[in-house]
Write an enzyme that holds these catalytic residues in place. Sequence first.
Site, PDB file in Angstrom:
ATOM      1  N   ASP A   1       0.831  -1.205   0.000  1.00  0.00           N
ATOM      2  CA  ASP A   1       0.000   0.000   0.000  1.00  0.00           C
ATOM      3  C   ASP A   1       0.871   1.262   0.000  1.00  0.00           C
ATOM      4  OD1 ASP A   1      -2.357   1.457   0.041  1.00  0.00           O
ATOM      5  OD2 ASP A   1      -3.233   0.286   1.681  1.00  0.00           O
TER       6      ASP A   1
ATOM      7  N   ASP B   1     -10.787   2.323  -3.352  1.00  0.00           N
ATOM      8  CA  ASP B   1     -11.337   2.001  -2.028  1.00  0.00           C
ATOM      9  C   ASP B   1     -12.859   2.017  -2.057  1.00  0.00           C
ATOM     10  OD1 ASP B   1      -8.974   1.553  -0.764  1.00  0.00           O
ATOM     11  OD2 ASP B   1      -8.844   3.509   0.213  1.00  0.00           O
TER      12      ASP B   1
HETATM   13  C1  GLA Z   1      -5.811   1.941   2.141  1.00  0.00           C
HETATM   14  C2  GLA Z   1      -6.194   0.785   1.237  1.00  0.00           C
HETATM   15  C3  GLA Z   1      -7.266  -0.033   1.924  1.00  0.00           C
HETATM   16  C4  GLA Z   1      -6.738  -0.537   3.252  1.00  0.00           C
HETATM   17  C5  GLA Z   1      -6.257   0.629   4.104  1.00  0.00           C
HETATM   18  C6  GLA Z   1      -5.549   0.136   5.348  1.00  0.00           C
HETATM   19  O1  GLA Z   1      -6.859   2.830   2.277  1.00  0.00           O
HETATM   20  O2  GLA Z   1      -6.622   1.255  -0.004  1.00  0.00           O
HETATM   21  O3  GLA Z   1      -7.657  -1.125   1.107  1.00  0.00           O
HETATM   22  O4  GLA Z   1      -5.679  -1.445   3.028  1.00  0.00           O
HETATM   23  O5  GLA Z   1      -5.372   1.467   3.405  1.00  0.00           O
HETATM   24  O6  GLA Z   1      -5.129   1.152   6.157  1.00  0.00           O
END
Ligand code: GLA
Length: 750
Positions: free
Chosen positions: A490, A562
């Site tokens: 990420d 997301d």
């Molecule tokens: C980001 C990612 C999510 C999740 C969060 C965790 O927003 O896109 O899918 O993994 O971080 O903190």
Amino acid sequence: MPKHLILDAAIIATLVLPAATAATQEAIHYTPATHVFRIDTPAVTYAMGVNPAGELQAIYWGAPLAPADPIPTPVEPHELSGMETSTTITPYEYRAWGGLNFTEPAVKITFPDGNRDLVLHYVSHKIDRDGPGRDKLIITTKDISRDVFVDLIYTVDPATGVIGRSSVISNHTKEKLTIEQASSATWNLPHGTDYTLSYLTGRWAAEMQLQQQKIADGTTVLESRRGSTGQQNNPWFAITRLAPGASTPSPDEEFGEVWFGALAWSGSWRINVERNQVHDIRVTGGYNPFDFAYPLAPGGSLSTPVFYAGYSGHGIGEASRIFHRFQIANILPQRPTPRLRPVIYNSWEATEFAVDEPGQAALAEKAASIGVERFIMDDGWFGQRSSDHLGLGDWYVNKQKFPNGLKPLIDKVHALNMDFGLWVEPEMVNSNSDLYRAHPDWILNMTGRPRSEGRNQLMLNLARKDVRAYVFNFLDKILTDNDIAFLKWDYNRQWSEPGWPELGPDPEKQKTVYVEYIRNLYSILAELRAKHPKVEIQSCSSGGGRVDLGILGFTDEVWPSDNTDPFDRLSIQDGFTYAYTPQVMTAWVTDSPGSRPTGVTSTAYRFLVSMQGGLGVGSNLNHWTEADFATAKNLIAAYKTIRQTVQQGSLYRIISPRNGSEQSATESVSLDQRQAVLFVFLHTTSLNYPYPRVYLRGLDPAKQYRVTPIYGSLKKDTPETASGDYWMHHGLDPDLTGDFKAAAFKFEVQ
Ligand code: GLA
């Protein structure tokens, strides 16, 4: 002018035919008499040459030309007047800023004596034959007086006609110089007033929205100044020319010519789309020149990212399919035959930071019961990470949550016949972390200035050697100590105050961070993959903030957004597929109601949306009913029978969900045309109109295909078996009414 460039008029008049034939398998040819280079593939011809002034000039890019078609030495356009000299309108292949040039330069350099003029002339070239159809052309150009060399590199994928272009700028002078602008390529299209530009924009939770606008005189700038790819613009473009007589201004899925391309770079980037005063179209892309500098010591060089581009004579749908095939065979780390994406479960939306061994183990059991193949534990397992305010950077297992480390959970997941994946965000720290307290100098910052936080976090300067070593080592250790099959990598903020104080006060040196950071990112990924070959990696960046052909050289899939609301996801996925293959498009079924009240979309609807990519489940399985489990189990089993077609087949966007459409539909056809899958969605029924008749595409017209429902039904009079021609021309009627309804059907050759 160098002597070898003075061409005999008689030779110019004698058009020497290129030797390109399909039989030779050689895609790149050079004709010495005319100084013309040709790239020929079954679907595309690309030609450029050295003009009498010694400069590289574009000639042609489009549908294949016959090998015998004459392509003469390019000549500069006629001067319109003394006020508008030919050099201001010549379609240069790669023009430096110097001389009489007012269009976007591909390269701009400042020398220590204050000189900023650079004019590149052809010097030599070589063609490497790296195996059948794997030609690489390197054209060396040089400034007219200084020892600055620019190599222009061309590769071509014969199967798709996609050409890769990049450049290497080398300093052979005795002094340092500074590159202020460095593009990979300029792509030229013939003058015209009937072009439309398509590109992708977005924001957090609303990525990959397709924009389309008529190209007018002036420049459209697509870019990221954020240090990474970004959600706001994606480094992809497509330019369509309307088919003669076409009335609609928007590009057609199946008809018309399309030129498209994408930059393989995950840092700040820019693509300029210009229409100049004589309506020529130029697309120049590479490093973003904003805040850019790259000093080159004597002997030093800078290479640019690869700018890939292709051509389709059959609409923007075919352009996508070409690019999808190209990415699978040429870009992805497991190219040319990447593994199919497993069905995954991800804990994020179920538990957020509240992960622990019993909770994850319980979810894993439920996930295994519906046929999930990979269990991924998301954020929250390390350091003191109880929220997004702390712990990032401290990559040790949290003892309260996992008293015996990760092994018991991983063993449990394996016992359930799934492999195990783990979330990491290697490039970041919270200021409330042991790592930041120990190494406040490791982050991007400008001395004495505020350190702006995004999602409560700061960016490590991955360009630093010590930071690179730290990041590689902790990841290597996690992968060595644990049996892990997958990393969700990420990256949850964009750059600010991108200084590199370690290098001293020279701003030019500090600005190299834009290049060195990304290089280290790629090299860490490459080294990890080499050392841990079974590990697959996902690129995630608050959703789809780092989706590009650069990162896709090292990661097997991406997280597009997301936003997991199934209806919103339809348009995000639709936009995504213009540029990127469904093979890398992860899609979770979640409980997230998004902008719709909970319950409006059924479990099946959510599954059918996600089954158009790499299927995952992100729901809180503890809240599911027996009926949810039964639906999930059935649809996951069905997905496994169609996933090869969905992930690696040919995608047809039958009805787009864009522009307030009440329906949407996609169809995927396996490469051998033996299987097709149709997904249909009804967003809302208004005025009781029936669902539009669906006409399949891409089937073998003569073969008999039998239809079976995956979910939902067709109108009663639909035959069970009919020819490809029947399904494509008679069409079929899905039996759908109401709001947020979905169905899916499988067609198989008998
Ligand atoms: C980001 C990612 C999510 C999740 C969060 C965790 O927003 O896109 O899918 O993994 O971080 O903190």
